[in-house]
Structures are given as structure tokens and as C-alpha cells.
Design a protein around this motif. Structure first.
Motif: not given
Lengths: 158, 158
Positions: A66-78, A120-131
Motif C-alpha cells: 500500500s502507498p501508505e506504507l511506502i515513505t519518501v525516505l524509502d524511495v530516496v534510500e533506494a 532530522a532530514w530522514r525523519d521529515a522524509l519518513r513522515a511523508v508517504s507516497v499516498a
DNA sequence: TGGTACACGGATACTTTTTGTCCGAGTAAG
DNA sequence: CTTACTCGGACAAAAAGTATCCGTGTACCA
């Protein structure tokens, strides 16, 4: 930062609104970017387990969860790699005034400051999901935007 | 991120404890790094107005203002450039499904998310001053560490 | 006051990472 | 079984980062 991150994020948002696999080549011409290079980014997403590749005639890429479970941080790290942007080379242990190794059990002050900022940067990215991104896109351009793109992806014409 | 940021930060911490100008070559052998390349970073700090260069026989670099007033962000921006790491190429306005230009007055959702994260990163770096780093160094290795380095910089031997 | 030596500054090569491209392996449909 | 379409990794080109040198200016010393 790698420019491919932008492409990957937009692709993930688009993949939110499709159930059938979307080929990399079609996603490329949708965004008017290099098909070969976009394929590279999608491969990175596949290795990270964010998307699943379907081969064969009607193949392509689909989100694995689910897009809710994919964070922006996941994409950036990938795409950009999981390692931190700032790498401490431990120059405090070099030179004539080098600190003794036993005094260097904890990271140095410089590294701590940089690591804190990156956290702090990672936390901000982790707080936003693809959804969340998809919702914002719908809010910005109206409900027809993503559905229109989804329909275009399914069509055969250019 | 540029590796020279680490060198520049350590140099700024060292410059905290000296009143006489410190030559770039001496700072280089103190950290056991390339003298020519460190000179480049110090030139960047000079252009940014963080340090002042003194030419002539007893020349070198000195901080232009109190270490309390120099943030880690200042140093990072001076060396790595002030621009954001993530650059939006506006791919939403490209391709067959491009968004209309009048609908793109505000930044896209992807850019907003990345910009927010970078703002958090900057805030964290802005919250730490060079004086804070110097205090942490003293706390980690004892009061003699910086004074010893200061004395070594003033001496003529290797 | 002239000479000298030192230190900064920008212009110049080299290396690594990033960006971009290509062709072969595999798979599902017909 | 054939065919067409897909991904996947291996292969170059370009850019940024890294490292180096010599010229210019300045302050000290005789």
C-alpha cells in the motif's frame, strides 16, 4: 543528490493509480525522460523491494504494498543509497596531534552534529508517504489528473 | 556531499583557540591532509566571509567573528554551495500528460516534501555553532587538547 | 629603503561519481 | 512452439569532485 530521485518519486505516485503493470518505457515517455536511465532507477526500486517487476508481454512495474506504507525516505534510500551523505574520515586520529584511539570510542563532535542534522532530514522524509504525495497531487490538480494518467498508461497510442 | 566540509569544520574549531593567523599549510599537516586542497576550502570560507586571510610572512587565516556567531550551516554552505541538494526539474510540465503552466504556480508535492526535509536539515545545522563544537571537543578530550594544538600551531617544528 | 621569503589566490590536470546508453536473458501470451 | 515484449545487468560519456601547481601580493629583515 541524485537527480533520479525526482523521477522515481513521480513514478511511485503514478503507480498509485494503476493496478495493471506499467512498463518502464511508457513511464519514461509519460515524463519525457530517458527510458534507459529511468529503467536504472526502477531497478533500484525493485532491489529495495518497493516495486515488483512483472516480465513478459504485459509486464511492467507495480507497487509491492500500500502507498501508505511506502515513505519518501524509502524511495530516496533506494535510489541514492542508504549510507549517510556525510562520511567522517576520522581526521582527529591523524597528524602529529592525533587523538589517542582509546579516546575515540564515541563519534567526534563534528560527526555528531552532521549525523543529527541528517537524522532530522530522514525523519521529515519518513513522515511523508507516497499516498500523501498522491493526495496532494489530487488536491492540486483535481481528481481527474491521476485517473487521466492511469487511462493514458493503459492505452496503446502515444 | 563534499568531503572538504569535514576539513573545513575541523579547521574552524581549531581556529577557535588561536589569535595569531594560522597558515593553511600548517593546518594541513596538522590534519595530515592535502595542503593544496585544504587551501581551496579555506578560500571558500574566505569568500563567504567566515575567515579573514592575512598575507605576508606571518600570515594565515583567522575567524572574522566570534565562534558563537558562526553556525555549522554557514560552513557547509560556504564549502558545498548555498543551493539546495534536491533540484526540481518540473517534469510535471513535460510529456503528453503535462500539467498546464497556470496550474503550476505553487511547487509540486514532491518538491514540497524534499524542501521541507532540507529545511529541517538546515535548522539542525543552524542550531549548532562552531563554539558549541569547540566546547564538545574540550568536553571529550579535556581542556588540554585545544590549547596543545594552539601551541603546536605557534611552534616552528614539525 | 631594497631584498627576500612567506602565504594567499586563481588557473590547471587527474580521479571518482553521476548520468546516459546498449544489448542479452527471461517470461508470458498467442 | 514461436514470437514479441519485458526486465536486468554490463558498457561508455559527461560532470562533478579531488588534487596540484605557479603567479601575485604582502609583511618582515637587513
Amino acid at each position: 543528490m541524485s537527480g533520479g530521485v525526482e523521477w522515481a518519486l513521480h513514478c511511485c505516485v503514478v503507480l498509485t493509480s494503476v493496478r495493471e503493470p506499467a512498463p518502464a518505457a511508457r513511464l519514461a515517455q509519460l515524463h519525457d525522460v530517458s527510458p534507459s536511465y529511468l529503467a536504472k532507477q526502477l531497478q533500484a526500486l525493485s532491489r529495495a523491494g518497493l516495486v515488483r517487476s512483472v516480465q513478459g508481454k504485459a509486464g511492467g512495474y507495480v507497487l509491492t504494498r500500500s502507498p501508505e506504507l511506502i515513505t519518501v525516505l524509502d524511495v530516496v534510500e533506494a535510489v541514492d543509497g542508504p549510507g549517510p551523505a556525510f562520511v567522517c574520515t576520522e581526521i582527529r586520529q591523524r597528524g602529529p596531534m592525533a587523538a589517542s584511539p582509546e579516546a575515540c570510542t564515541a563519534p567526534c563532535a563534528v560527526k555528531r552534529a552532521m549525523a543529527g542534522a541528517e537524522a532530522a532530514w530522514r525523519d521529515a522524509l519518513r513522515a511523508v508517504s507516497v499516498a500523501d504525495l498522491a493526495r496532494d497531487v489530487t488536491s492540486d490538480y483535481g481528481p481527474g489528473a491521476l485517473t487521466g494518467i492511469s487511462a493514458w498508461l493503459g492505452a496503446t497510442e502515444a
